[in-house]
Design a protein around this motif. Structure first.
Motif, PDB file in Angstrom:
ATOM      1  N   UNK A   1      -7.859  12.139   1.509  1.00 23.37           N
ATOM      2  CA  UNK A   1      -8.169  11.789   2.900  1.00 23.37           C
ATOM      3  C   UNK A   1      -8.198  10.273   3.050  1.00 23.37           C
ATOM      4  N   UNK A   2      -7.552   9.759   4.071  1.00 30.53           N
ATOM      5  CA  UNK A   2      -7.542   8.324   4.359  1.00 30.53           C
ATOM      6  C   UNK A   2      -8.152   8.099   5.742  1.00 30.53           C
TER       7      UNK A   2
ATOM      8  N   UNK B   1       0.021   3.907   9.607  1.00 27.31           N
ATOM      9  CA  UNK B   1       0.563   5.197  10.045  1.00 27.31           C
ATOM     10  C   UNK B   1       1.764   5.603   9.197  1.00 27.31           C
ATOM     11  N   UNK B   2       2.471   4.598   8.666  1.00 28.74           N
ATOM     12  CA  UNK B   2       3.699   4.870   7.904  1.00 28.74           C
ATOM     13  C   UNK B   2       3.449   5.109   6.417  1.00 28.74           C
ATOM     14  N   UNK B   3       2.195   5.212   6.007  1.00 32.23           N
ATOM     15  CA  UNK B   3       1.882   5.435   4.593  1.00 32.23           C
ATOM     16  C   UNK B   3       2.459   6.773   4.122  1.00 32.23           C
ATOM     17  N   UNK B   4       3.144   6.753   2.976  1.00 33.02           N
ATOM     18  CA  UNK B   4       3.735   7.970   2.420  1.00 33.02           C
ATOM     19  C   UNK B   4       2.694   8.743   1.621  1.00 33.02           C
ATOM     20  N   UNK B   5       2.941   9.999   1.452  1.00 31.87           N
ATOM     21  CA  UNK B   5       2.037  10.813   0.637  1.00 31.87           C
ATOM     22  C   UNK B   5       1.442  11.942   1.455  1.00 31.87           C
ATOM     23  N   UNK B   6       0.980  12.943   0.741  1.00 31.76           N
ATOM     24  CA  UNK B   6       0.409  14.128   1.380  1.00 31.76           C
ATOM     25  C   UNK B   6      -1.076  13.905   1.643  1.00 31.76           C
ATOM     26  N   UNK B   7      -1.360  12.951   2.505  1.00 30.08           N
ATOM     27  CA  UNK B   7      -2.746  12.607   2.819  1.00 30.08           C
ATOM     28  C   UNK B   7      -3.131  13.150   4.194  1.00 30.08           C
ATOM     29  N   UNK B   8      -4.421  13.396   4.362  1.00 29.44           N
ATOM     30  CA  UNK B   8      -4.977  13.703   5.681  1.00 29.44           C
ATOM     31  C   UNK B   8      -5.434  12.387   6.298  1.00 29.44           C
ATOM     32  N   UNK B   9      -4.796  11.973   7.377  1.00 28.66           N
ATOM     33  CA  UNK B   9      -5.130  10.708   8.029  1.00 28.66           C
ATOM     34  C   UNK B   9      -6.208  10.943   9.086  1.00 28.66           C
ATOM     35  N   UNK B  10      -7.257  10.127   9.035  1.00 31.37           N
ATOM     36  CA  UNK B  10      -8.353  10.226  10.001  1.00 31.37           C
ATOM     37  C   UNK B  10      -8.498   8.878  10.704  1.00 31.37           C
ATOM     38  N   UNK B  11      -8.266   8.856  12.009  1.00 35.01           N
ATOM     39  CA  UNK B  11      -8.459   7.619  12.775  1.00 35.01           C
ATOM     40  C   UNK B  11      -9.959   7.335  12.892  1.00 35.01           C
ATOM     41  N   UNK B  12     -10.335   6.115  12.638  1.00 31.36           N
ATOM     42  CA  UNK B  12     -11.757   5.765  12.651  1.00 31.36           C
ATOM     43  C   UNK B  12     -12.311   5.836  14.076  1.00 31.36           C
ATOM     44  N   UNK B  13     -13.455   6.494  14.243  1.00 33.61           N
ATOM     45  CA  UNK B  13     -14.030   6.691  15.575  1.00 33.61           C
ATOM     46  C   UNK B  13     -14.464   5.375  16.215  1.00 33.61           C
TER      47      UNK B  13
ATOM     48  N   UNK C   1     -15.898  12.070   8.181  1.00 33.45           N
ATOM     49  CA  UNK C   1     -15.591  10.843   7.444  1.00 33.45           C
ATOM     50  C   UNK C   1     -15.180   9.738   8.411  1.00 33.45           C
ATOM     51  N   UNK C   2     -15.556   8.496   8.091  1.00 32.82           N
ATOM     52  CA  UNK C   2     -15.198   7.355   8.944  1.00 32.82           C
ATOM     53  C   UNK C   2     -15.233   6.078   8.114  1.00 32.82           C
ATOM     54  N   UNK C   3     -14.894   4.959   8.749  1.00 30.54           N
ATOM     55  CA  UNK C   3     -14.944   3.646   8.096  1.00 30.54           C
ATOM     56  C   UNK C   3     -16.307   2.983   8.250  1.00 30.54           C
TER      57      UNK C   3
END
Length: 348
Positions: free
Chosen positions: A25-26, A35-47, A301-303
């Motif tokens: 998770x990122x 946004x263009x990061x490669x890999x099988x990650x779950x992207x979470x935009x910081x609230x 999850x967040x930053x």
């Protein structure tokens, strides 16, 4: 904190992330390079960044349409509290009165913070008896005023008329014209000094809340401050500027959707078409990174932890500016973070 990267370039970020094979998770802001990061990650935009982005969009439009000060049509006299330096009506006071009023306000503020009269007197370089008088007085306007005793003016007999015009927020030029129409001839400078010396110190509090600043309205719209005066007159302000209510409702709804982790509501927000162009453009920008935005309303999850340390990190960076490589800077920051964490564990 385990690593600091020396670049936001997508390729270099990809190379750094490959070292962490268990990473799934990122949590990130919505920068294009992330946004263009490669890999099988779950992207979470910081609230936090999502809310900041929204408020930035709306504030730009509010500042464009809203005047720096909004004059209330109907307002009541302030029943409690003292007249502040930036309140309307105080501009007719002399500079000496303003300085003294500011000193009284500062003394009272220090007293409210728990400082003794002796300490306040030392800080402000004022006699303790004077500080005691400042703290005990009920009418700080009268206490701050410098009134000349025994002086008279031919305008004294028209003081009621001039005072009434001042309370109506008329300018000196307008008052001068009204007096001239009534057959009272005087000079601009003479009238100005008369208002400063005889009317200004005795001005009532009727104008104390007659205006609301643009900044106070912005604070209320985004719930950053519960200003009672704005809340009391918000319906009147919305009547003049209807878009404020829609902005407030949308911001509150968007914030509640994020904090309550309501993915379905976030889908509705992204799919809905809005009449307001600013809101519509904002939701369009979210659709470009829709999966990460939806995940922000799904995962807790967040930053937050990192964002909370930004000021500390920048202080270390400034301390080492020009004297360290990125490698040494990274080691110091990580060491400092680990040291703080261990200290907190010991204290806990």
């Amino acid at each position: 904190m385990i690593e600091i990267l020396n670049s936001r370039d997508t390729q270099k970020v990809n190379e750094a992330l490959r070292k962490y094979t268990n990473l799934k998770i990122i949590s990130r802001d919505r920068g294009v390079q992330y946004q263009a990061i490669n890999g099988n990650y779950i992207h979470v935009a910081d609230r936090f960044h999502l809310l900041t982005n929204l408020s930035d969009w709306l504030i730009c439009e509010i500042k464009r349409q809203l005047p720096s000060q909004y004059s209330l049509r109907n307002y009541e006299s302030a029943q409690n509290g003292s007249l502040k330096i930036n309140d309307p009506g105080i501009d007719v006071m002399s500079d000496a009165t303003k300085r003294k009023l500011a000193m009284i306000e500062k003394a009272r503020l220090l007293s409210d913070q728990g400082y003794s009269q002796r300490y306040i007197a030392t800080i402000l370089c004022i006699d303790r008896k004077t500080i005691r008088k400042y703290l005990q007085t009920n009418d700080i306007i009268k206490t701050a005023s410098y009134v000349r005793n025994g002086t008279t003016s031919y305008l004294d007999e028209y003081i009621e008329l001039i005072t009434e015009l001042c309370q109506q927020r008329k300018t000196i030029k307008v008052i001068l014209q009204r007096l001239s129409e009534s057959g009272i001839n005087t000079r601009y400078s003479t009238l100005q000094n008369f208002i400063k010396n005889k009317i200004g110190p005795n001005m009532k509090h009727e104008n104390a809340h007659s205006k609301i600043t643009q900044y106070q309205i912005i604070q209320y719209v985004f719930s950053w401050s519960k200003n009672k005066n704005v809340a009391k007159h918000f319906d009147e302000i919305v009547e003049a500027y209807p878009f404020l209510e829609s902005y407030k409702n949308f911001y509150d709804h968007f914030k509640k959707t994020l904090t309550s982790l309501d993915r379905n509501s976030m889908k509705s927000i992204l799919n809905e078409r809005y009449e307001d162009k600013i809101v519509n453009d904002f939701t369009k920008s979210l659709k470009q990174d829709s999966e990460a935005v939806l995940n922000a309303a799904t995962y807790r999850i967040s930053n937050g932890v990192t964002e909370g340390q930004v000021n500390k990190l920048k202080l270390i960076k400034r301390d080492m500016y020009g004297r360290a490589s990125i490698g040494l800077l990274a080691r110091k920051v990580i060491f400092q973070s680990q040291l703080t964490h261990e200290t907190n564990l010991l204290c806990g």
